[in-house]
Design an enzyme around this catalytic site. Structure first.
Site, PDB file in Angstrom:
ATOM      1  CD  GLU A   1      -4.226  -5.368   1.752  1.00 48.33           C
ATOM      2  OE1 GLU A   1      -4.439  -4.587   2.069  1.00 48.33           O
ATOM      3  OE2 GLU A   1      -3.203  -5.324   2.394  1.00 48.33           O
TER       4      GLU A   1
ATOM      5  CD  GLU B   1      -2.828  -1.216   1.495  1.00 47.47           C
ATOM      6  OE1 GLU B   1      -4.288  -1.721   1.692  1.00 47.47           O
ATOM      7  OE2 GLU B   1      -3.407  -0.252   3.620  1.00 47.47           O
TER       8      GLU B   1
END
Ligand code: CA
Length: 510
Positions: free
Chosen positions: A285, A188
Protein backbone atom coordinates in the site's frame (compact mmCIF):
# COMPACT_ATOMS: atom_id res chain seq x y z
CA UNK A 1 -4.78 -23.07 -34.61
CA UNK A 2 -5.15 -23.95 -38.29
CA UNK A 3 -8.85 -24.71 -38.16
CA UNK A 4 -9.50 -21.39 -36.44
CA UNK A 5 -7.64 -19.61 -39.27
CA UNK A 6 -9.93 -21.28 -41.77
CA UNK A 7 -12.96 -20.41 -39.72
CA UNK A 8 -12.09 -16.74 -39.63
CA UNK A 9 -11.45 -16.40 -43.36
CA UNK A 10 -14.91 -14.96 -44.13
CA UNK A 11 -14.45 -12.49 -41.28
CA UNK A 12 -11.10 -11.48 -42.75
CA UNK A 13 -12.69 -10.59 -46.08
CA UNK A 14 -15.38 -8.54 -44.37
CA UNK A 15 -12.73 -6.90 -42.23
CA UNK A 16 -10.68 -5.87 -45.24
CA UNK A 17 -13.71 -4.16 -46.68
CA UNK A 18 -14.22 -2.23 -43.44
CA UNK A 19 -10.55 -1.33 -43.22
CA UNK A 20 -10.25 -0.01 -46.75
CA UNK A 21 -13.26 2.21 -46.27
CA UNK A 22 -11.99 3.58 -42.95
CA UNK A 23 -11.09 7.21 -42.49
CA UNK A 24 -7.97 9.04 -41.41
CA UNK A 25 -5.45 7.31 -39.16
CA UNK A 26 -4.03 9.56 -36.45
CA UNK A 27 -0.24 9.93 -36.38
CA UNK A 28 1.70 7.72 -34.00
CA UNK A 29 2.26 8.85 -30.43
CA UNK A 30 0.19 10.93 -28.01
CA UNK A 31 -0.19 14.69 -27.74
CA UNK A 32 2.12 16.85 -25.62
CA UNK A 33 2.20 15.16 -22.17
CA UNK A 34 0.90 17.21 -19.24
CA UNK A 35 3.05 15.26 -16.81
CA UNK A 36 6.57 13.95 -17.33
CA UNK A 37 7.81 10.70 -15.79
CA UNK A 38 11.29 9.27 -16.27
CA UNK A 39 11.28 5.54 -17.06
CA UNK A 40 12.82 3.13 -14.51
CA UNK A 41 15.26 0.38 -15.46
CA UNK A 42 12.84 -2.20 -14.05
CA UNK A 43 14.05 -5.69 -13.15
CA UNK A 44 11.42 -7.07 -15.52
CA UNK A 45 8.27 -6.01 -17.33
CA UNK A 46 6.17 -8.03 -14.87
CA UNK A 47 7.20 -5.63 -12.11
CA UNK A 48 3.97 -5.12 -10.21
CA UNK A 49 2.36 -1.79 -11.01
CA UNK A 50 -0.67 -2.55 -8.90
CA UNK A 51 -3.78 -0.78 -7.68
CA UNK A 52 -6.24 -1.52 -4.90
CA UNK A 53 -9.74 -0.59 -6.08
CA UNK A 54 -11.73 -2.53 -3.47
CA UNK A 55 -14.42 0.17 -3.13
CA UNK A 56 -15.19 0.36 -6.85
CA UNK A 57 -18.30 -1.85 -6.96
CA UNK A 58 -19.94 0.13 -4.13
CA UNK A 59 -18.99 3.38 -5.89
CA UNK A 60 -20.57 2.26 -9.15
CA UNK A 61 -23.75 1.29 -7.28
CA UNK A 62 -23.65 4.81 -5.82
CA UNK A 63 -23.80 6.28 -9.31
CA UNK A 64 -20.10 7.05 -9.81
CA UNK A 65 -19.08 6.92 -13.49
CA UNK A 66 -15.42 6.55 -14.47
CA UNK A 67 -14.02 8.13 -17.63
CA UNK A 68 -10.69 7.94 -19.40
CA UNK A 69 -8.43 10.99 -19.62
CA UNK A 70 -10.24 12.15 -22.78
CA UNK A 71 -13.52 12.15 -20.82
CA UNK A 72 -15.04 9.07 -22.46
CA UNK A 73 -16.95 6.66 -20.24
CA UNK A 74 -15.22 3.28 -20.06
CA UNK A 75 -14.92 0.31 -17.72
CA UNK A 76 -12.52 1.50 -15.03
CA UNK A 77 -10.60 -1.77 -15.34
CA UNK A 78 -9.93 -0.99 -19.01
CA UNK A 79 -8.82 2.52 -18.08
CA UNK A 80 -6.40 1.12 -15.50
CA UNK A 81 -4.96 -1.48 -17.89
CA UNK A 82 -4.61 1.11 -20.67
CA UNK A 83 -2.54 3.21 -18.27
CA UNK A 84 -0.13 0.41 -17.39
CA UNK A 85 -1.69 -1.09 -14.24
CA UNK A 86 -1.01 -4.85 -14.36
CA UNK A 87 -2.27 -6.11 -10.97
CA UNK A 88 -5.41 -5.44 -8.91
CA UNK A 89 -5.60 -5.81 -5.13
CA UNK A 90 -8.86 -6.49 -3.33
CA UNK A 91 -9.65 -6.85 0.37
CA UNK A 92 -11.92 -9.59 1.67
CA UNK A 93 -13.97 -9.41 4.86
CA UNK A 94 -15.66 -12.56 6.10
CA UNK A 95 -19.11 -11.12 6.83
CA UNK A 96 -19.33 -7.30 6.65
CA UNK A 97 -23.09 -7.18 7.35
CA UNK A 98 -25.26 -6.78 10.43
CA UNK A 99 -28.16 -9.05 11.38
CA UNK A 100 -30.51 -6.96 9.24
CA UNK A 101 -28.31 -7.51 6.17
CA UNK A 102 -27.02 -3.92 6.10
CA UNK A 103 -23.40 -3.49 5.00
CA UNK A 104 -20.71 -2.12 7.29
CA UNK A 105 -19.40 0.10 4.43
CA UNK A 106 -15.86 0.46 3.15
CA UNK A 107 -17.10 -1.16 -0.07
CA UNK A 108 -18.93 -4.00 1.74
CA UNK A 109 -16.08 -6.18 0.52
CA UNK A 110 -17.23 -9.75 0.98
CA UNK A 111 -15.99 -12.70 -1.08
CA UNK A 112 -18.55 -12.19 -3.86
CA UNK A 113 -17.52 -8.56 -4.30
CA UNK A 114 -13.88 -9.65 -4.56
CA UNK A 115 -14.87 -12.26 -7.16
CA UNK A 116 -16.64 -9.61 -9.23
CA UNK A 117 -13.59 -7.34 -9.12
CA UNK A 118 -11.24 -10.23 -9.94
CA UNK A 119 -13.28 -11.22 -12.98
CA UNK A 120 -13.32 -7.68 -14.39
CA UNK A 121 -9.58 -7.30 -13.79
CA UNK A 122 -8.87 -10.57 -15.61
CA UNK A 123 -10.90 -9.40 -18.60
CA UNK A 124 -8.25 -6.73 -19.16
CA UNK A 125 -5.27 -9.00 -18.46
CA UNK A 126 -4.66 -7.99 -14.84
CA UNK A 127 -3.82 -10.43 -12.07
CA UNK A 128 -5.45 -10.35 -8.64
CA UNK A 129 -3.96 -10.06 -5.15
CA UNK A 130 -6.53 -11.31 -2.62
CA UNK A 131 -6.06 -9.45 0.67
CA UNK A 132 -7.73 -11.46 3.46
CA UNK A 133 -8.34 -9.36 6.58
CA UNK A 134 -9.73 -12.35 8.54
CA UNK A 135 -12.14 -9.92 10.16
CA UNK A 136 -15.64 -8.64 9.36
CA UNK A 137 -14.32 -5.08 8.91
CA UNK A 138 -11.07 -3.08 8.77
CA UNK A 139 -7.97 -4.83 10.13
CA UNK A 140 -4.88 -2.68 10.69
CA UNK A 141 -2.11 -2.19 13.31
CA UNK A 142 -4.74 -0.75 15.70
CA UNK A 143 -7.34 -3.52 15.41
CA UNK A 144 -7.38 -7.18 14.41
CA UNK A 145 -10.80 -8.35 15.53
CA UNK A 146 -11.77 -11.90 14.57
CA UNK A 147 -14.94 -12.41 12.50
CA UNK A 148 -18.22 -12.66 14.46
CA UNK A 149 -18.54 -16.32 13.54
CA UNK A 150 -15.14 -17.08 15.08
CA UNK A 151 -15.87 -15.48 18.48
CA UNK A 152 -15.34 -17.91 21.34
CA UNK A 153 -13.50 -20.46 19.22
CA UNK A 154 -10.49 -22.32 20.58
CA UNK A 155 -7.20 -21.81 18.69
CA UNK A 156 -7.64 -25.18 17.05
CA UNK A 157 -11.13 -24.29 15.83
CA UNK A 158 -10.01 -20.85 14.65
CA UNK A 159 -7.07 -22.35 12.75
CA UNK A 160 -9.41 -24.76 10.96
CA UNK A 161 -11.89 -21.95 10.25
CA UNK A 162 -9.18 -19.74 8.75
CA UNK A 163 -7.95 -22.59 6.57
CA UNK A 164 -11.46 -23.40 5.35
CA UNK A 165 -12.42 -19.76 4.72
CA UNK A 166 -9.22 -19.19 2.70
CA UNK A 167 -9.68 -22.33 0.60
CA UNK A 168 -13.38 -21.84 -0.20
CA UNK A 169 -13.00 -18.09 -0.87
CA UNK A 170 -10.13 -18.60 -3.32
CA UNK A 171 -12.16 -21.21 -5.18
CA UNK A 172 -15.17 -18.87 -5.41
CA UNK A 173 -13.00 -16.01 -6.69
CA UNK A 174 -11.20 -18.12 -9.29
CA UNK A 175 -14.40 -19.86 -10.43
CA UNK A 176 -15.75 -16.38 -11.21
CA UNK A 177 -12.90 -15.92 -13.70
CA UNK A 178 -10.23 -14.10 -11.67
CA UNK A 179 -6.52 -14.68 -12.33
CA UNK A 180 -5.25 -14.97 -8.74
CA UNK A 181 -1.49 -14.40 -8.57
CA UNK A 182 -0.96 -13.64 -4.88
CA UNK A 183 -2.73 -13.98 -1.54
CA UNK A 184 -2.17 -11.94 1.60
CA UNK A 185 -2.55 -13.85 4.86
CA UNK A 186 -3.89 -10.96 6.91
CA UNK A 187 -3.77 -7.19 6.47
CA UNK A 188 -1.24 -5.00 8.31
CA UNK A 189 -0.74 -7.73 10.91
CA UNK A 190 2.03 -5.89 12.78
CA UNK A 191 0.33 -6.33 16.18
CA UNK A 192 -1.70 -9.49 15.59
CA UNK A 193 -4.09 -11.35 13.31
CA UNK A 194 -7.75 -12.41 13.74
CA UNK A 195 -7.76 -11.50 17.42
CA UNK A 196 -4.50 -13.32 18.27
CA UNK A 197 -1.35 -11.43 19.20
CA UNK A 198 1.08 -14.01 20.58
CA UNK A 199 3.75 -14.99 18.06
CA UNK A 200 2.97 -18.67 18.56
CA UNK A 201 -0.70 -18.23 17.65
CA UNK A 202 0.02 -15.75 14.86
CA UNK A 203 2.45 -18.20 13.24
CA UNK A 204 -0.13 -20.98 13.48
CA UNK A 205 -2.78 -18.83 11.73
CA UNK A 206 -0.35 -17.64 9.03
CA UNK A 207 0.57 -21.25 8.29
CA UNK A 208 -3.07 -22.33 8.13
CA UNK A 209 -3.73 -19.65 5.51
CA UNK A 210 -0.52 -20.45 3.67
CA UNK A 211 -1.35 -24.16 3.61
CA UNK A 212 -4.77 -23.36 2.10
CA UNK A 213 -3.11 -21.29 -0.65
CA UNK A 214 -0.53 -24.03 -1.40
CA UNK A 215 -3.32 -26.57 -1.68
CA UNK A 216 -5.34 -24.26 -3.92
CA UNK A 217 -2.49 -23.57 -6.35
CA UNK A 218 1.25 -23.98 -5.66
CA UNK A 219 2.07 -21.21 -8.17
CA UNK A 220 0.20 -18.54 -6.20
CA UNK A 221 2.47 -16.39 -4.01
CA UNK A 222 1.82 -16.09 -0.27
CA UNK A 223 2.40 -12.64 1.24
CA UNK A 224 2.63 -11.45 4.85
CA UNK A 225 1.85 -7.75 5.28
CA UNK A 226 3.26 -5.39 7.93
CA UNK A 227 3.49 -1.63 8.48
CA UNK A 228 5.90 0.97 9.83
CA UNK A 229 9.16 0.31 7.98
CA UNK A 230 10.56 3.37 9.81
CA UNK A 231 10.53 1.30 13.03
CA UNK A 232 13.21 -1.37 13.44
CA UNK A 233 10.52 -3.67 14.89
CA UNK A 234 9.66 -4.62 11.31
CA UNK A 235 12.99 -6.48 11.08
CA UNK A 236 12.13 -8.26 14.34
CA UNK A 237 8.93 -9.41 12.63
CA UNK A 238 10.95 -10.80 9.70
CA UNK A 239 13.09 -12.71 12.23
CA UNK A 240 9.94 -13.97 13.98
CA UNK A 241 8.51 -15.35 10.70
CA UNK A 242 11.74 -17.27 10.20
CA UNK A 243 12.10 -18.45 13.79
CA UNK A 244 8.50 -19.74 13.87
CA UNK A 245 8.80 -21.47 10.48
CA UNK A 246 6.10 -19.46 8.74
CA UNK A 247 5.76 -20.62 5.13
CA UNK A 248 5.54 -17.53 2.89
CA UNK A 249 7.05 -15.97 -0.23
CA UNK A 250 6.61 -12.21 -0.08
CA UNK A 251 7.46 -9.83 2.77
CA UNK A 252 5.18 -6.82 2.23
CA UNK A 253 4.88 -3.47 3.97
CA UNK A 254 2.71 -0.40 3.70
CA UNK A 255 4.57 2.80 2.81
CA UNK A 256 2.82 6.11 3.43
CA UNK A 257 5.43 8.90 3.25
CA UNK A 258 3.76 11.04 5.95
CA UNK A 259 4.31 8.26 8.52
CA UNK A 260 6.73 5.63 7.25
CA UNK A 261 10.19 7.15 7.02
CA UNK A 262 12.48 7.67 4.06
CA UNK A 263 12.63 5.71 0.83
CA UNK A 264 16.27 4.78 1.41
CA UNK A 265 15.22 3.25 4.74
CA UNK A 266 12.39 1.40 2.96
CA UNK A 267 14.85 -0.15 0.48
CA UNK A 268 17.17 -1.06 3.35
CA UNK A 269 14.38 -2.78 5.33
CA UNK A 270 13.24 -4.77 2.29
CA UNK A 271 16.86 -5.67 1.52
CA UNK A 272 17.23 -7.10 5.01
CA UNK A 273 14.43 -9.63 4.43
CA UNK A 274 15.54 -10.36 0.88
CA UNK A 275 19.18 -10.91 1.83
CA UNK A 276 18.75 -12.60 5.22
CA UNK A 277 15.81 -14.85 4.39
CA UNK A 278 15.75 -14.95 0.57
CA UNK A 279 12.19 -13.59 0.43
CA UNK A 280 10.55 -11.48 -2.25
CA UNK A 281 9.48 -8.05 -1.05
CA UNK A 282 6.97 -5.40 -2.06
CA UNK A 283 4.99 -2.36 -1.01
CA UNK A 284 1.39 -3.51 -0.51
CA UNK A 285 0.00 0.00 0.00
CA UNK A 286 1.08 3.53 -0.78
CA UNK A 287 -0.70 6.72 -1.81
CA UNK A 288 -0.18 10.46 -2.18
CA UNK A 289 -2.50 13.46 -2.60
CA UNK A 290 -2.81 15.29 -5.90
CA UNK A 291 -4.63 18.08 -4.02
CA UNK A 292 -5.29 19.00 -0.38
CA UNK A 293 -8.94 19.80 -1.17
CA UNK A 294 -11.78 17.52 -0.07
CA UNK A 295 -14.58 16.76 -2.53
CA UNK A 296 -17.11 14.67 -0.60
CA UNK A 297 -17.69 16.38 2.75
CA UNK A 298 -15.82 13.75 4.79
CA UNK A 299 -12.41 14.76 6.20
CA UNK A 300 -9.35 13.34 4.44
CA UNK A 301 -6.38 11.53 5.97
CA UNK A 302 -4.13 14.18 4.44
CA UNK A 303 -5.62 17.65 4.09
CA UNK A 304 -5.04 21.38 4.62
CA UNK A 305 -4.65 20.92 8.37
CA UNK A 306 -3.28 17.39 8.81
CA UNK A 307 -0.40 15.15 7.73
CA UNK A 308 0.62 17.39 4.82
CA UNK A 309 4.17 18.14 5.91
CA UNK A 310 7.25 16.35 7.14
CA UNK A 311 10.64 15.48 5.75
CA UNK A 312 9.34 12.64 3.58
CA UNK A 313 6.41 14.52 1.99
CA UNK A 314 8.77 15.39 -0.81
CA UNK A 315 6.44 16.02 -3.72
CA UNK A 316 3.99 18.71 -4.80
CA UNK A 317 0.29 18.19 -4.16
CA UNK A 318 -0.46 17.98 -7.88
CA UNK A 319 -0.94 15.19 -10.41
CA UNK A 320 2.74 15.54 -11.28
CA UNK A 321 3.71 15.25 -7.59
CA UNK A 322 1.42 12.25 -7.11
CA UNK A 323 3.00 10.52 -10.12
CA UNK A 324 6.48 11.39 -8.84
CA UNK A 325 5.69 9.69 -5.52
CA UNK A 326 4.56 6.51 -7.25
CA UNK A 327 7.65 6.49 -9.43
CA UNK A 328 9.91 7.06 -6.40
CA UNK A 329 8.35 4.21 -4.39
CA UNK A 330 8.57 1.87 -7.38
CA UNK A 331 12.20 2.85 -7.82
CA UNK A 332 12.92 2.16 -4.12
CA UNK A 333 11.43 -1.36 -4.44
CA UNK A 334 13.16 -1.99 -7.76
CA UNK A 335 16.48 -1.25 -6.03
CA UNK A 336 16.09 -4.19 -3.65
CA UNK A 337 19.04 -6.47 -4.37
CA UNK A 338 18.97 -9.69 -6.39
CA UNK A 339 15.72 -8.63 -8.16
CA UNK A 340 13.78 -9.45 -4.96
CA UNK A 341 11.58 -6.34 -5.21
CA UNK A 342 8.35 -7.49 -6.86
CA UNK A 343 6.56 -4.16 -7.13
CA UNK A 344 4.13 -1.69 -5.62
CA UNK A 345 0.37 -1.48 -5.05
CA UNK A 346 -1.31 1.92 -4.81
CA UNK A 347 -4.07 1.94 -2.20
CA UNK A 348 -7.65 2.80 -3.26
CA UNK A 349 -6.71 4.90 -6.27
CA UNK A 350 -10.36 5.19 -7.34
CA UNK A 351 -12.15 6.05 -4.09
CA UNK A 352 -13.67 9.30 -5.26
CA UNK A 353 -16.66 11.32 -4.13
CA UNK A 354 -20.24 10.14 -4.66
CA UNK A 355 -21.29 13.80 -4.96
CA UNK A 356 -18.91 16.69 -5.53
CA UNK A 357 -19.00 19.43 -2.89
CA UNK A 358 -16.25 21.49 -4.54
CA UNK A 359 -17.16 25.17 -4.60
CA UNK A 360 -20.36 24.72 -2.59
CA UNK A 361 -20.95 26.77 0.56
CA UNK A 362 -23.45 27.14 3.38
CA UNK A 363 -26.77 25.39 2.90
CA UNK A 364 -25.88 24.04 -0.55
CA UNK A 365 -22.82 22.35 0.92
CA UNK A 366 -24.78 20.97 3.85
CA UNK A 367 -27.55 19.49 1.73
CA UNK A 368 -25.06 17.86 -0.67
CA UNK A 369 -23.25 16.30 2.31
CA UNK A 370 -26.56 14.93 3.63
CA UNK A 371 -27.25 13.39 0.21
CA UNK A 372 -23.76 11.85 0.23
CA UNK A 373 -24.31 10.45 3.72
CA UNK A 374 -27.47 8.72 2.58
CA UNK A 375 -25.61 7.20 -0.39
CA UNK A 376 -22.71 5.97 1.79
CA UNK A 377 -25.17 4.32 4.16
CA UNK A 378 -27.21 2.71 1.40
CA UNK A 379 -24.41 1.37 -0.81
CA UNK A 380 -21.44 1.11 1.59
CA UNK A 381 -19.37 3.50 -0.52
CA UNK A 382 -17.94 5.47 2.42
CA UNK A 383 -15.16 4.21 4.70
CA UNK A 384 -17.76 3.04 7.26
CA UNK A 385 -21.55 2.97 7.56
CA UNK A 386 -23.39 3.35 10.87
CA UNK A 387 -24.36 -0.34 10.65
CA UNK A 388 -20.77 -1.34 11.57
CA UNK A 389 -21.39 0.04 15.08
CA UNK A 390 -22.43 -3.34 16.51
CA UNK A 391 -19.09 -4.85 15.43
CA UNK A 392 -16.75 -1.83 15.55
CA UNK A 393 -18.32 0.51 18.16
CA UNK A 394 -15.22 2.53 19.07
CA UNK A 395 -14.07 3.48 15.57
CA UNK A 396 -16.40 2.98 12.59
CA UNK A 397 -19.44 3.13 14.86
CA UNK A 398 -18.45 6.64 15.99
CA UNK A 399 -16.80 8.20 12.94
CA UNK A 400 -18.62 6.57 10.02
CA UNK A 401 -18.81 8.57 6.80
CA UNK A 402 -17.32 8.94 3.30
CA UNK A 403 -13.94 8.72 1.61
CA UNK A 404 -10.86 9.87 3.51
CA UNK A 405 -8.70 9.50 0.40
CA UNK A 406 -10.69 11.12 -2.43
CA UNK A 407 -7.80 13.59 -2.82
CA UNK A 408 -5.38 10.66 -3.29
CA UNK A 409 -7.30 9.05 -6.16
CA UNK A 410 -6.23 9.02 -9.81
CA UNK A 411 -9.64 10.32 -10.85
CA UNK A 412 -11.07 13.82 -10.55
CA UNK A 413 -14.35 14.28 -8.61
CA UNK A 414 -16.30 13.87 -11.88
CA UNK A 415 -14.68 10.47 -12.51
CA UNK A 416 -12.23 11.56 -15.23
CA UNK A 417 -8.77 9.97 -15.08
CA UNK A 418 -5.99 12.33 -14.02
CA UNK A 419 -2.83 12.52 -16.14
CA UNK A 420 -0.93 11.08 -13.15
CA UNK A 421 -2.53 7.68 -13.82
CA UNK A 422 -0.16 7.35 -16.77
CA UNK A 423 2.76 6.86 -14.35
CA UNK A 424 2.02 3.12 -14.32
CA UNK A 425 2.92 2.91 -18.02
CA UNK A 426 5.41 5.76 -18.16
CA UNK A 427 7.79 4.09 -15.69
CA UNK A 428 8.27 1.25 -18.16
CA UNK A 429 11.64 1.24 -19.92
CA UNK A 430 12.18 2.99 -23.26
CA UNK A 431 10.89 0.86 -26.13
CA UNK A 432 8.05 -0.76 -24.15
CA UNK A 433 4.82 -1.33 -26.03
CA UNK A 434 1.57 -3.25 -25.82
CA UNK A 435 1.13 -6.28 -28.02
CA UNK A 436 -1.34 -5.29 -30.73
CA UNK A 437 -0.87 -1.53 -30.40
CA UNK A 438 0.05 -0.89 -34.04
CA UNK A 439 -0.36 2.92 -33.85
CA UNK A 440 1.44 3.29 -30.47
CA UNK A 441 -1.55 5.08 -28.92
CA UNK A 442 -1.37 3.04 -25.69
CA UNK A 443 -4.79 1.52 -26.35
CA UNK A 444 -5.77 -1.59 -28.25
CA UNK A 445 -8.69 -0.49 -30.42
CA UNK A 446 -10.20 -0.58 -33.88
CA UNK A 447 -7.64 1.91 -35.16
CA UNK A 448 -4.97 -0.77 -34.71
CA UNK A 449 -7.06 -3.06 -36.90
CA UNK A 450 -7.38 -0.34 -39.52
CA UNK A 451 -3.64 0.42 -39.48
CA UNK A 452 -2.74 -3.20 -40.09
CA UNK A 453 -5.30 -3.44 -42.88
CA UNK A 454 -3.96 -0.37 -44.63
CA UNK A 455 -0.40 -1.63 -44.28
CA UNK A 456 -1.41 -4.97 -45.82
CA UNK A 457 -3.11 -3.12 -48.67
CA UNK A 458 0.01 -0.99 -49.28
CA UNK A 459 -1.88 2.19 -48.53
CA UNK A 460 0.08 5.28 -47.42
CA UNK A 461 0.81 5.47 -43.66
CA UNK A 462 2.96 7.84 -41.63
CA UNK A 463 3.58 5.25 -38.90
CA UNK A 464 7.06 3.67 -39.04
CA UNK A 465 7.15 -0.04 -39.80
CA UNK A 466 8.84 -0.96 -36.50
CA UNK A 467 5.90 0.63 -34.64
CA UNK A 468 3.32 -1.02 -36.89
CA UNK A 469 4.95 -4.37 -36.11
CA UNK A 470 3.58 -4.09 -32.54
CA UNK A 471 0.47 -5.40 -34.24
CA UNK A 472 2.16 -8.71 -35.06
CA UNK A 473 0.17 -10.46 -32.37
CA UNK A 474 0.70 -14.01 -33.64
CA UNK A 475 4.46 -13.38 -33.54
CA UNK A 476 5.33 -14.75 -36.98
CA UNK A 477 7.44 -11.67 -37.74
CA UNK A 478 5.02 -10.41 -40.38
CA UNK A 479 2.09 -8.07 -40.25
CA UNK A 480 -0.84 -9.73 -41.96
CA UNK A 481 -4.59 -9.46 -42.01
CA UNK A 482 -4.64 -12.46 -39.69
CA UNK A 483 -3.13 -10.22 -36.98
CA UNK A 484 -5.89 -7.68 -37.58
CA UNK A 485 -8.46 -10.43 -37.20
CA UNK A 486 -7.02 -11.59 -33.89
CA UNK A 487 -7.21 -8.05 -32.56
CA UNK A 488 -10.78 -7.78 -33.84
CA UNK A 489 -11.65 -10.97 -31.96
CA UNK A 490 -9.95 -9.60 -28.84
CA UNK A 491 -12.05 -6.43 -29.08
CA UNK A 492 -15.19 -8.56 -29.42
CA UNK A 493 -14.23 -10.51 -26.25
CA UNK A 494 -13.78 -13.68 -28.31
CA UNK A 495 -11.19 -16.34 -27.60
CA UNK A 496 -7.68 -15.34 -28.69
CA UNK A 497 -4.56 -17.50 -28.45
CA UNK A 498 -2.22 -14.54 -27.80
CA UNK A 499 -1.86 -12.16 -24.83
CA UNK A 500 -2.99 -9.05 -26.70
CA UNK A 501 -2.48 -5.93 -24.59
CA UNK A 502 0.42 -7.18 -22.46
CA UNK A 503 3.49 -4.97 -22.25
CA UNK A 504 6.56 -6.01 -24.19
CA UNK A 505 10.01 -4.60 -24.76
CA UNK A 506 11.18 -3.58 -28.23
CA UNK A 507 14.67 -4.86 -28.98
CA UNK A 508 16.59 -1.91 -30.45
CA UNK A 509 17.98 -2.50 -33.97
CA UNK A 510 21.77 -2.78 -34.21
CA1 CA B 1 -13.15 13.15 1.76
Amino acid sequence: MKHICKAIRPIVCMLLAIILCAGVIPAAGAAEPSIVIEPIALNNLDFIRGMDVSSVIALEKSGVVFKNEKGNKEDIFKILADNGVNYIRVRVWNDPYNAGGNGYGGGNNDVNTAALIGRRAAKYGMKLLVDFHYSDFWADPGKQKAPKAWAGMTMEEKTDALYAFTATSLKTIRDAGADIGMVQIGNETTMGIAGENSWYNMAQLYNAGSQAVRGFDPDVLVAIHYTNPENSYIKTLADFLHDYNVDYDVFATSYYPCWHGSLSNLTQVLNYTAQTYGKYTMVAETSYPYTLADSDGHPNTIGEWNNNSGENMLWDFSPQGQANEVRAVMNAVNEVESCKGLGVFYWEGAWITVGDVTGLGGKQYQSRVVLNQNIWEKFGSGWAASYCGEYDPDDGGKWYGGSAVDNQAFFAPDGTALPSLRVFADVLPEGSYRLGDADDSGEIDVIDVTCIGRYCANMPMDIPEDILLHGDVDGDGRLTVIDATWIQRHLANMEVGFPIGIWKQRIPKE
